[in-house]
Design an enzyme around this catalytic site. Structure first.
Site, PDB file in Angstrom:
ATOM      1  N   GLU A   1      -7.397 -12.058  -3.086  1.00 20.90           N
ATOM      2  CA  GLU A   1      -8.061 -10.744  -3.049  1.00 20.90           C
ATOM      3  C   GLU A   1      -8.267 -11.351  -3.980  1.00 20.90           C
ATOM      4  O   GLU A   1      -8.700 -10.394  -5.359  1.00 20.90           O
ATOM      5  CB  GLU A   1      -6.686  -9.429  -3.061  1.00 20.90           C
ATOM      6  CG  GLU A   1      -5.742  -9.286  -2.238  1.00 20.90           C
ATOM      7  CD  GLU A   1      -4.805  -7.894  -2.174  1.00 20.90           C
ATOM      8  OE1 GLU A   1      -4.908  -7.656  -2.800  1.00 20.90           O
ATOM      9  OE2 GLU A   1      -4.508  -7.993  -1.057  1.00 20.90           O
TER      10      GLU A   1
ATOM     11  N   GLU B   1      -2.030 -10.257   5.386  1.00 18.39           N
ATOM     12  CA  GLU B   1      -0.843  -8.530   4.724  1.00 18.39           C
ATOM     13  C   GLU B   1      -1.168  -7.437   5.301  1.00 18.39           C
ATOM     14  O   GLU B   1      -2.857  -7.590   5.515  1.00 18.39           O
ATOM     15  CB  GLU B   1      -1.137  -8.999   2.887  1.00 18.39           C
ATOM     16  CG  GLU B   1      -0.638  -9.938   2.088  1.00 18.39           C
ATOM     17  CD  GLU B   1      -0.945  -9.456   0.456  1.00 18.39           C
ATOM     18  OE1 GLU B   1      -1.005  -7.745   0.387  1.00 18.39           O
ATOM     19  OE2 GLU B   1      -1.364  -9.962   0.203  1.00 18.39           O
TER      20      GLU B   1
HETATM   21  O1  IFM Z   1       1.459  -6.185  -3.776  1.00 24.78           O
HETATM   22  C1  IFM Z   1       0.686  -6.682  -3.378  1.00 24.78           C
HETATM   23  C2  IFM Z   1      -0.352  -7.740  -2.991  1.00 24.78           C
HETATM   24  O2  IFM Z   1       0.447  -8.234  -4.732  1.00 24.78           O
HETATM   25  C3  IFM Z   1      -1.193  -7.779  -2.953  1.00 24.78           C
HETATM   26  N1  IFM Z   1      -1.949  -7.568  -1.849  1.00 24.78           N
HETATM   27  C4  IFM Z   1      -1.315  -6.031  -1.774  1.00 24.78           C
HETATM   28  C5  IFM Z   1       0.092  -5.568  -2.225  1.00 24.78           C
HETATM   29  C6  IFM Z   1       0.181  -4.620  -2.101  1.00 24.78           C
HETATM   30  O3  IFM Z   1       0.134  -3.637  -2.852  1.00 24.78           O
END
Ligand code: IFM
Length: 440
Positions: A167, A351
């Site tokens: 990210e 994710e």
């Molecule tokens: O927990 C985070 C993760 O570290 C990165 N993506 C989003 C998740 C939820 O906020």
């Protein structure tokens, strides 16, 4: 759960994701200090000043946690390596205990028939590098390539896939413009530099892994569907700008060797010298792209300084993060990314998941809303597949309840409940539903 494995192509992979600082317990095993430790120790940054020193104690309980992955009938595990655990000073002498830990973890996954999907960096920058300017300092790209060679020199022969940085938007904008994550800056010059250097470091790490003969290398970006808060032209313009610096900046760099004009209107005076010459490195060829997707945002214009807009609350049902549930956004991004940027490259949803106020009652956690959330997003993936988008896998965030950064331990994203007093794990209803859906 509405779907089963049979509803997806034979080679479609299901996984769960975690990250090192959020689960391992950074206080163990000789790891060096990180900017998240000092950010959390500074009043006002993190709920109750909680940090990742113990987290889920995965450092000691990793074998049982890998058994949980296998028990859920998952195919692949996405985890990250802690730079400060491997190189406590950020550079220089490796910590043998840190290398041994990831070595055992990878072997443990392979022994259980699980594919190791590694992310090199998921946010805990070694403090000595933060002292030197962190992501604002161009030198970070070389140091990151050195770290890449060190950790991949140990595990790169056995990992299934690798991506340098989780990210980039969070590393750049959230941490240097909004100040919500370490190092907690609110400065446009810092942001422009961090957003460029994070891509440069992605490129140097990718080149380093290719030179080592590694394959199946990708990038993982996060996406938020940006919708105008009203029907007016100004709100439409505001949403387009949000979309540009959130969703298009990194893809444009990685796949086109340019940055969106709308973002450069704000960033141009603040970019590091010679940034245009870095795209050859940034555009290092990739084998796949990972999309992290959770929500949409409604954007309204305002009279403030660039970018001149703010978020407003939307009408859709929300998760415990206050995030609207909007599965159509995932369909949008999968089709748009394939059409406009990646053009046939394999895509993974790396994710997706929700936080909920899960309660442990009589040894069980009924988290039906999470089951519904996963179902709805898998339906979006199924639609994308029907439209010909090459989606190859889906990872739930997260295996375990864990450290949700500035929000501490309150926001529970796990398929498995963790009691943060005694660290006991209890699979939730969503874990059992997923295990049934994925049984072969
Ligand atoms: O927990 C985070 C993760 O570290 C990165 N993506 C989003 C998740 C939820 O906020």
């Amino acid at each position: 759960m509405q779907f089963t494995r049979a509803d997806f192509p034979d080679d479609f992979l299901f996984g769960a994701a975690t990250s090192s600082y959020q689960i391992e317990g950074h206080g163990f095993g000789g790891a060096g200090p990180t900017h998240w430790d000092s950010f959390a120790a500074t009043p006002g940054n993190v709920v109750r000043a909680e940090n990742g020193a113990v987290a889920c104690d995965h450092y000691h309980r990793w074998a049982a946690d890998l058994d949980l992955l296998r028990g859920a009938n998952l195919d692949v595990y996405r985890f990250s390596t802690s730079w400060a655990r491997v190189l406590p000073e950020g550079t220089g002498t490796p910590n043998p205990e840190g290398l041994d830990f990831y070595d055992r973890l990878v072997d443990g996954l392979l022994e259980r028939g699980l594919k190791p999907a590694v992310t090199l960096y998921h946010w805990e920058l070694p403090a000595p590098l933060a002292d030197k300017g962190g992501w604002r300092n161009r030198d970070i790209a070389g140091h990151f390539a050195d770290f890449t060679e060190t950790i991949m020199g140990r595990i790169g022969d056995r990992v299934w896939s690798a991506a340098p940085i989780n990210e980039p938007w969070c590393v750049g904008w959230l941490s240097h413009f909004l100040g919500q994550h370490a190092p907690g800056m609110r400065d446009i010059r810092a942001t422009a530099r961090a957003m460029h250097h994070v891509l440069l470091a992605h490129g140097t790490a990718t080149q380093a892994m290719r030179a080592m003969g590694m394959t199946n290398l990708g990038a993982v970006c996060n996406f938020e569907f940006a919708a105008p808060a009203d029907q007016g032209a100004e709100a439409a313009r505001a949403a387009r700008l949000y979309d540009a610096y959130y969703n298009r900046f990194f893809l444009s760099g990685l796949f086109r060797g340019e940055y969106p004009d709308a973002v450069m209107e704000g960033f141009a005076p603040h970019m590091p010298a010679g940034w245009q010459d870095d795209f050859e490195v940034i555009r290092a060829p990739l084998d796949w792209l990972g999309l992290n997707y959770y929500t949409r945002k409604l954007i309204a214009p305002d009279a403030g300084a660039w970018p001149g807009h703010h978020e407003v609350a939307g009408p859709l049902p929300k998760t415990a993060m206050g995030w609207e549930i909007h599965p159509d956004g995932l369909l949008h991004f999968l089709t748009w990314v394939d059409r406009d940027f990646t053009r046939g490259l394999p895509l993974y949803v790396t994710e997706n998941g929700m936080a909920a106020p899960d309660l442990l009652r009589d040894g069980a956690v009924d988290d039906q809303p999470r089951i519904d959330y996963i179902d709805a997003h898998l339906a979006a993936v199924r639609q994308a597949l029907d439209l010909g988008v090459p989606v190859k896998g889906y990872f739930t965030w997260s295996l375990l309840d864990n450290y949700e950064w500035a929000l501490g331990y309150d926001k529970r994203f796990g398929l498995v409940h963790v009691d943060f007093d005694n660290l006991e794990r209890t699979p939730k209803a969503s874990y059992h539903a997923l295990a049934r859906a994925l049984a072969r």
